[in-house]
Structure formats: C-alpha cells, structure tokens
Write a protein that holds these residues in place. Structure first.
Motif, PDB file in Angstrom:
ATOM      1  N   GLU A   1       0.839  -1.202   0.000  1.00  0.00           N
ATOM      2  CA  GLU A   1       0.000   0.000   0.000  1.00  0.00           C
ATOM      3  C   GLU A   1       0.868   1.244   0.000  1.00  0.00           C
ATOM      4  O   GLU A   1       1.978   1.240   0.534  1.00  0.00           O
ATOM      5  CB  GLU A   1      -0.894  -0.001   1.245  1.00  0.00           C
ATOM      6  N   ASP A   2       0.345   2.315  -0.582  1.00  0.00           N
ATOM      7  CA  ASP A   2       1.083   3.574  -0.615  1.00  0.00           C
ATOM      8  C   ASP A   2       0.971   4.290   0.726  1.00  0.00           C
ATOM      9  O   ASP A   2      -0.059   4.232   1.387  1.00  0.00           O
ATOM     10  CB  ASP A   2       0.507   4.478  -1.704  1.00  0.00           C
ATOM     11  N   VAL A   3       2.042   4.959   1.089  1.00  0.00           N
ATOM     12  CA  VAL A   3       2.037   5.816   2.276  1.00  0.00           C
ATOM     13  C   VAL A   3       2.529   7.195   1.838  1.00  0.00           C
ATOM     14  O   VAL A   3       3.524   7.305   1.108  1.00  0.00           O
ATOM     15  CB  VAL A   3       2.964   5.249   3.383  1.00  0.00           C
ATOM     16  N   GLU A   4       1.822   8.191   2.280  1.00  0.00           N
ATOM     17  CA  GLU A   4       2.153   9.586   1.967  1.00  0.00           C
ATOM     18  C   GLU A   4       3.648   9.850   2.097  1.00  0.00           C
ATOM     19  O   GLU A   4       4.271   9.455   3.082  1.00  0.00           O
ATOM     20  CB  GLU A   4       1.384  10.460   2.972  1.00  0.00           C
TER      21      GLU A   4
ATOM     22  N   TYR B   1       7.244  11.598   2.700  1.00  0.00           N
ATOM     23  CA  TYR B   1       7.919  12.653   3.462  1.00  0.00           C
ATOM     24  C   TYR B   1       9.408  12.435   3.310  1.00  0.00           C
ATOM     25  O   TYR B   1       9.861  11.321   3.024  1.00  0.00           O
ATOM     26  CB  TYR B   1       7.486  12.670   4.926  1.00  0.00           C
TER      27      TYR B   1
END
Ligand SMILES: [Mn+2]
Ligand SMILES: [Mn+2]
Ligand SMILES: [Zn+2]
Ligand SMILES: [Zn+2]
Lengths: 141, 141
Positions: free
Chosen positions: A100-103, A105
């Motif tokens: 899954e994608d994670v925002e 940073y």
DNA sequence: ATATCATTTTAGATATATTCTGAGTATTTG
DNA sequence: CAAATACTCAGAATATATCTAAAATGATAT
C-alpha cells in the motif's frame, strides 16, 4: 495523464509507443494498487490488442529502466509494479503481502562517510507490519 | 555469540536447536555478507551434519519468523539473508545486485494519520545506486 | 516507394527459486 | 513406556522470470 502524454513520456524514455507498451503503462496509471506481472498480463489481454507474456515482462523491464514504472520486490512473492506518479513510500503487510502507498515525506540521507565510494541514486523507505485488513485479528490466519 | 547463546536464542523463539537449524544460524552469524538460500545450503553441507534443501528453506523461514534472521528481497534475484545483529540499513547495487550494510541511523516514523489502522512493526530503509565495485566504470558491463 | 536496418512481438522452451508431499526420524510430554 | 509433536528428507511440483529464434513492425535512407 492522457494518451498523448503517455506517448510523450515513453518517447522521452527512448521507447516507441507500441500498443502493447502503451497498454501496460495506461493500465498501471489507472491502478492505485500494485499488480504483479501476471495480473498486468491478464489485464492488458482483456482488451485488444493481445500481448504475450514475454512482451509484458519486456515492457515492464523497459518501463522500469526508463523510470516510468517502479518495481517493488516482496519476499517470496512475485514482484509488484506501480507507475511512478507522486512520490510515496510503501507499506508491506507481514501477513497478506499486500503493498500500500504511504504519503511521502523526506528521509535523511546517510552520511557521505557511510556511503564511501558508492553512488546513491535513491532512498526507499518501506514500512512493515499488518495492514488494516489483517491487523484486527492478529491470531487468525 | 557462542553456541550456548545461539541455542538460547533459538529456544526463546520457540524453536528446537537442531543440528541443521544451528548450522544455518551459526553460518549466518559468521558472515558479514548476505548469502542466498542456495549459498547457505551449500555452506552448511560442507560440514556435517548434512541438511536437505527443504530443511534449509524451512529453517530460514522459521528463523525469519522468530526475528533472528532478516530476509532481503531483491528484484528478480534470489532472496538474501542476514542474522539480525546490530541494526543497519541496506544498500543494493543497481548493476550487480549486491547487498551491503550501511551504518544505522534513526528514520522518522510516518504520521499516525498516514498509517490509519495499520500496525507498524518496522521501518526499513534501502539505498539504491552503484556499489563501490560497479561505480567507477558506469558504461561497462 | 523500395531497400535497409533497428526495434519489437511472439509462442514456446528453458532456467531459476521456492514450496509441497508424504514417509520416516527425533524429541518432548504425560 | 506410549503418544503427541516437531523436525528432516528426497524428490516432485509449482511459481516466477528469462531466453530463443523467427516474424512483424516501424524508422530512415536512397
Ligand atoms: Mn506505490
Ligand atoms: Mn545486512
Ligand atoms: Zn494484510
Ligand atoms: Zn555492484
């Protein structure tokens, strides 16, 4: 990104815009999941023109080399792919293997002393644990 | 870590200390490289007792589950393993696929909002680029 | 437009990596 | 001890990815 833009992006990467290659790229861009090569092969063959398995693998390799697609290797399982749109990190589920994608940073780079003579191209941050679907029932299979 | 400590670590992970399992663990701890399952299988069979391929894979799986061994998946190639001693990051060479350790440093965790219901176990940082051996001659094979 | 050349596609074969099977062996438990 | 459980084993089976060599396609030059 529309058809003309995909064509331009492919050609910027030194790749012809063939129907088979376009189909792989368009499919990946329309997905927010992380399909395997086998899933991509099946998907692009649900519509014309037909593409062979070898071509699907070849095109995925070329697209990764051109920087348009990212490959995510998961232990034991088949590699997964996504179109490199917005930068993001990945979360991989210990139980189901889902990616899954994670925002995104910023991640601090290593000290140049720690890198030595190596040439750094990118830092990839992978989170591991249990996805939302697997987390609630940690004891079940 | 000596033999008794390995035994204790295995049993703490709910695993019997069998000769085959011990051999895998001892070999990985003596290495600072990142051998594949095939290399580990070959290595533990250069000394008695003999171990089968299936057992080598089984034990690697069990050791990873017990947290004593880490598996590093690399695109296309065979998975590589290392004993989880001191914390460290990994550098993977784009050209030769070699896996090297990079001195550990803390990585900021994602915002809990970005994680949602997921349960985070670890953050893994992987650097990519060219290793010292491959870097000097970027055009050659 | 025709020839030439490089790129791409293709079906199937091949290679590599990992897991499964099912029977046998070892260890622990009661 | 008997019974249950954990482990090992050789080889078969599966999964994943790459290779092969011939044909098709598209670009470039004459
Ligand atoms: Mn992604
Ligand atoms: Mn390591
Ligand atoms: Zn999951
Ligand atoms: Zn290298």
């Amino acid at each position: 990104m529309d058809a003309a833009e995909i064509k331009k992006a492919l050609e910027a990467g030194g790749l012809r815009c063939t129907p088979q290659r376009y189909a792989v790229m368009a499919f990946l861009m329309a997905q927010n999941s992380h399909p395997t090569a086998a899933e991509i092969f099946a998907a692009v063959n649900r519509v014309d023109p037909r593409s062979s398995r070898a071509t699907t693998y070849n095109n995925l390799r070329d697209l990764v080399q051109a920087g348009l697609v990212r490959e995510v290797a998961a232990e034991g399982r088949a590699a997964r792919f996504d179109a490199t749109g917005m930068r993001h990190h990945h979360f991989i589920c210990d139980r189901c293997g889902g990616v899954e994608d994670v925002e995104w940073y910023a991640v601090p780079k290593p000290a140049s002393r720690a890198l030595g003579k190596r040439v750094l191209r990118e830092c990839e941050l992978i989170f591991r644990g249990l996805c939302a679907k697997c987390a609630p029932r940690p004891a079940s299979r």
